[in-house]
Design an enzyme around this catalytic site. Sequence first.
Site, PDB file in Angstrom:
ATOM      1  N   ALA A  65      -0.199   3.804  -4.930  1.00  0.00           N
ATOM      2  CA  ALA A  65       1.122   4.417  -4.553  1.00  0.00           C
ATOM      3  C   ALA A  65       1.533   5.130  -3.275  1.00  0.00           C
ATOM      4  CB  ALA A  65       1.135   6.395  -5.811  1.00  0.00           C
ATOM      5  N   GLY A  66       1.995   5.244  -2.360  1.00  0.00           N
ATOM      6  CA  GLY A  66       2.362   5.291  -1.167  1.00  0.00           C
ATOM      7  C   GLY A  66       3.070   4.147  -1.062  1.00  0.00           C
ATOM      8  N   LYS A  69       7.648   3.588  -2.289  1.00  0.00           N
ATOM      9  CA  LYS A  69       8.017   4.953  -2.374  1.00  0.00           C
ATOM     10  C   LYS A  69       9.282   4.917  -3.471  1.00  0.00           C
ATOM     11  CE  LYS A  69       5.370   7.318   1.439  1.00  0.00           C
ATOM     12  NZ  LYS A  69       4.416   8.078   0.762  1.00  0.00           N
ATOM     13  N   ASN A 114      -2.809   9.204   7.790  1.00  0.00           N
ATOM     14  CA  ASN A 114      -1.050   9.185   7.269  1.00  0.00           C
ATOM     15  C   ASN A 114      -1.046  10.590   7.079  1.00  0.00           C
ATOM     16  OD1 ASN A 114       0.488   9.601   3.974  1.00  0.00           O
ATOM     17  ND2 ASN A 114      -1.942   8.785   3.837  1.00  0.00           N
ATOM     18  N   MET A 116       2.314  11.607   5.765  1.00  0.00           N
ATOM     19  CA  MET A 116       3.917  10.977   6.047  1.00  0.00           C
ATOM     20  C   MET A 116       4.741  12.968   5.093  1.00  0.00           C
ATOM     21  SD  MET A 116       3.751   8.336   6.296  1.00  0.00           S
ATOM     22  CE  MET A 116       5.077   7.373   6.002  1.00  0.00           C
ATOM     23  N   PHE A 118       5.282  12.820   1.870  1.00  0.00           N
ATOM     24  CA  PHE A 118       6.131  12.542   0.471  1.00  0.00           C
ATOM     25  C   PHE A 118       7.572  12.454   1.050  1.00  0.00           C
ATOM     26  CE2 PHE A 118       3.451  14.908  -2.977  1.00  0.00           C
ATOM     27  CZ  PHE A 118       2.526  13.989  -2.659  1.00  0.00           C
ATOM     28  N   SER A 181      -2.256  14.769  -3.279  1.00  0.00           N
ATOM     29  CA  SER A 181      -2.061  14.847  -1.631  1.00  0.00           C
ATOM     30  C   SER A 181      -2.298  15.583  -0.208  1.00  0.00           C
ATOM     31  CB  SER A 181      -0.333  14.071  -1.541  1.00  0.00           C
ATOM     32  OG  SER A 181       0.121  14.158  -0.070  1.00  0.00           O
ATOM     33  N   ASN A 183      -0.496  16.166   2.107  1.00  0.00           N
ATOM     34  CA  ASN A 183       0.108  16.824   3.545  1.00  0.00           C
ATOM     35  C   ASN A 183       1.834  17.036   2.212  1.00  0.00           C
ATOM     36  OD1 ASN A 183      -1.203  15.526   4.824  1.00  0.00           O
ATOM     37  ND2 ASN A 183      -0.117  13.086   3.885  1.00  0.00           N
ATOM     38  N   THR A 184       0.896  17.919   1.295  1.00  0.00           N
ATOM     39  CA  THR A 184       2.171  18.650   1.018  1.00  0.00           C
ATOM     40  C   THR A 184       1.753  20.162   1.321  1.00  0.00           C
ATOM     41  OG1 THR A 184       3.837  17.235  -0.266  1.00  0.00           O
ATOM     42  CG2 THR A 184       4.089  19.759  -1.235  1.00  0.00           C
ATOM     43  N   LYS A 215      -3.545  12.020 -11.163  1.00  0.00           N
ATOM     44  CA  LYS A 215      -4.164  10.981  -9.686  1.00  0.00           C
ATOM     45  C   LYS A 215      -5.217  12.184  -9.135  1.00  0.00           C
ATOM     46  CE  LYS A 215      -3.514   8.435  -5.875  1.00  0.00           C
ATOM     47  NZ  LYS A 215      -2.687   7.767  -4.532  1.00  0.00           N
ATOM     48  N   ASN A 244      -7.675   9.918  -4.284  1.00  0.00           N
ATOM     49  CA  ASN A 244      -6.496   9.455  -2.731  1.00  0.00           C
ATOM     50  C   ASN A 244      -6.968   9.666  -1.639  1.00  0.00           C
ATOM     51  OD1 ASN A 244      -3.104  10.786  -1.572  1.00  0.00           O
ATOM     52  ND2 ASN A 244      -3.282  11.402  -3.446  1.00  0.00           N
ATOM     53  N   THR A 245      -6.221  10.354  -0.733  1.00  0.00           N
ATOM     54  CA  THR A 245      -6.929  10.334   0.527  1.00  0.00           C
ATOM     55  C   THR A 245      -7.748  11.114   0.704  1.00  0.00           C
ATOM     56  OG1 THR A 245      -5.091  11.446   1.644  1.00  0.00           O
ATOM     57  CG2 THR A 245      -5.334   9.149   2.150  1.00  0.00           C
ATOM     58  N   TYR A 319      -4.711   0.176  -0.881  1.00  0.00           N
ATOM     59  CA  TYR A 319      -3.395   0.301   0.057  1.00  0.00           C
ATOM     60  C   TYR A 319      -3.366  -0.363   1.543  1.00  0.00           C
ATOM     61  CZ  TYR A 319       0.568   2.041   2.420  1.00  0.00           C
ATOM     62  OH  TYR A 319       2.102   2.515   3.377  1.00  0.00           O
TER      63      TYR A 319
HETATM   64  C1  LIG Z   1       0.775   5.757   4.248  1.00  0.00           C
HETATM   65  C2  LIG Z   1       0.003   5.977   3.555  1.00  0.00           C
HETATM   66  C3  LIG Z   1       0.734   7.024   2.007  1.00  0.00           C
HETATM   67  C4  LIG Z   1       0.430   6.851   0.841  1.00  0.00           C
HETATM   68  N1  LIG Z   1       1.455   7.617  -0.034  1.00  0.00           N
HETATM   69  C5  LIG Z   1       1.123   8.421  -1.012  1.00  0.00           C
HETATM   70  C6  LIG Z   1       1.375   8.596  -2.184  1.00  0.00           C
HETATM   71  O1  LIG Z   1       2.804   9.088  -1.621  1.00  0.00           O
HETATM   72  N2  LIG Z   1       1.511   8.735  -3.281  1.00  0.00           N
HETATM   73  C7  LIG Z   1       0.148   9.117  -3.704  1.00  0.00           C
HETATM   74  O2  LIG Z   1      -0.630   9.337  -4.774  1.00  0.00           O
HETATM   75  N3  LIG Z   1      -0.844   8.290  -2.532  1.00  0.00           N
HETATM   76  C8  LIG Z   1      -0.221   7.749  -1.265  1.00  0.00           C
HETATM   77  N4  LIG Z   1      -1.570   7.088  -0.829  1.00  0.00           N
HETATM   78  C9  LIG Z   1      -2.511   6.987  -1.279  1.00  0.00           C
HETATM   79  C10 LIG Z   1      -3.095   6.076  -1.724  1.00  0.00           C
HETATM   80  O3  LIG Z   1      -3.012   6.033  -2.857  1.00  0.00           O
HETATM   81  C11 LIG Z   1      -4.905   5.302  -2.184  1.00  0.00           C
HETATM   82  O4  LIG Z   1      -5.103   6.768  -3.014  1.00  0.00           O
HETATM   83  C12 LIG Z   1      -5.157   6.009  -0.482  1.00  0.00           C
HETATM   84  O5  LIG Z   1      -5.151   4.937   0.718  1.00  0.00           O
HETATM   85  C13 LIG Z   1      -6.807   4.564  -0.969  1.00  0.00           C
HETATM   86  O6  LIG Z   1      -6.681   4.018  -1.094  1.00  0.00           O
HETATM   87  P1  LIG Z   1      -7.518   3.220   0.041  1.00  0.00           P
HETATM   88  O7  LIG Z   1      -7.889   3.091   0.912  1.00  0.00           O
HETATM   89  O8  LIG Z   1      -6.986   1.866  -0.510  1.00  0.00           O
HETATM   90  O9  LIG Z   1      -5.862   2.825   0.610  1.00  0.00           O
HETATM   91  C14 LIG Z   1      -0.904   6.983   0.395  1.00  0.00           C
HETATM   92  C15 LIG Z   1      -1.807   5.798   1.617  1.00  0.00           C
HETATM   93  C16 LIG Z   1      -1.205   5.766   2.550  1.00  0.00           C
HETATM   94  C17 LIG Z   1      -2.378   5.272   3.275  1.00  0.00           C
END
Ligand SMILES: Cc1cc2nc3c(=O)[nH]c(=O)nc-3n(C[C@H](O)[C@H](O)[C@H](O)COP(=O)(O)O)c2cc1C
Length: 340
Positions: A65-66, A69, A114, A116, A118, A181, A183-184, A215, A244-245, A319
């Site tokens: 996800a992300g 979007k 990030n 962002m 949402f 997330s 960021n909210t 998640k 997630n992050t 991602y």
């Molecule tokens: C720029 C960015 C935006 C993201 N936006 C979302 C999001 O809207 N919703 C979500 O559940 N995870 C979001 N993620 C988290 C990713 O889905 C993923 O869980 C996280 O980046 C770890 O995976 P990766 O290390 O392969 O990036 C975002 C990640 C990045 C880098």
Amino acid sequence: MYALLFRLVLARFDPEFAHHAGMAVVRVLGAPPFSWIARPLTRPEPRDEVRALGLVFPSPFGIAAGFDKNAVGVRGLSALGFGHVEVGTITAIPQPGNPKPRLFRLIPDRAVVNRMGFNNAGAEAAEKRLWKLRRRRPAAVIGVNIGKSRVVAVEDATADYVASAVRLAPLADYLAINVSSPNTPGLRGLQAVETLAPLLRAVKAAAGATPLLVKIAPDLPDDEVAAIAELAVEEGLDGLIATNTTISREGLITDPAKVAAAGEGGLSGAPLKERSLAVLRIVRAAVPADFCVISVGGVETGAEVRERLDAGATLVQGYTAFLYRGPFWARQIRAGLHAR
Ligand SMILES: Cc1cc2nc3c(=O)[nH]c(=O)nc-3n(C[C@H](O)[C@H](O)[C@H](O)COP(=O)(O)O)c2cc1C
């Protein structure tokens, strides 16, 4: 080749601009005649197929996800070889997200930060796009990730998630509840078991027959990870996505001034690898064998996807490495998956 292009050209652009440019390419690749050319090069092999959530995933590897979007790049991502695309996070109310800049590369760590927030066009716009996608389905499975609208108070989060679920569950192959997330404001507090239980129950009722997953964040203590996994099973969910992050900045090799300049937000990419794998192991030990566990965080290679599958992941997502490795990343993953 892509590494060179990245270093010499792409890394000079603002990361969010580069993302939009990349998405434009992905969209072009999703339409004929480009999709006809890309598809045979990237198509997963029949032996890669995974049956989970009552669905057939063409490969175990999907885009997290992300990235998409607003569900605008699903065909292109499918043509590039991703076995599933988790679109979103989508909120009931459209929102612009946080002020820019809000996406930062930490190149030495192969990571990004990030915040962002949402940014998305909202559930109604997503509903229209998903309708169109369903008429001429791409090969990839389509997951829909939903989150809380920023203007809605945390106490009213359940109704807000339910509004998105009612609209989007009928059009999703699976639905994912994002409570992780960073960021909210207040969102991750929804992961507390006593708050999460009624939320999961309400969204489950709204999602009907659509498989439902939750998640989670990597920053939860181990016992809370296990407790949430057990709760998800008890509440009749079909799976869990981890992770997630992270809000942690430990172990980074990027210049600390650069890390500090990026400021708050979620860190993703290679530094998340170890914790994400550890969380996967905790979750897998807490849930039945047929419970779907999607592992995400720091995956870069086919061997690492294999490692997650061997550690009990049903499916794997990524991602950040897509930004560093380029458009044929899913294809590289497929090749690496079988190279023992
Ligand atoms: C720029 C960015 C935006 C993201 N936006 C979302 C999001 O809207 N919703 C979500 O559940 N995870 C979001 N993620 C988290 C990713 O889905 C993923 O869980 C996280 O980046 C770890 O995976 P990766 O290390 O392969 O990036 C975002 C990640 C990045 C880098």
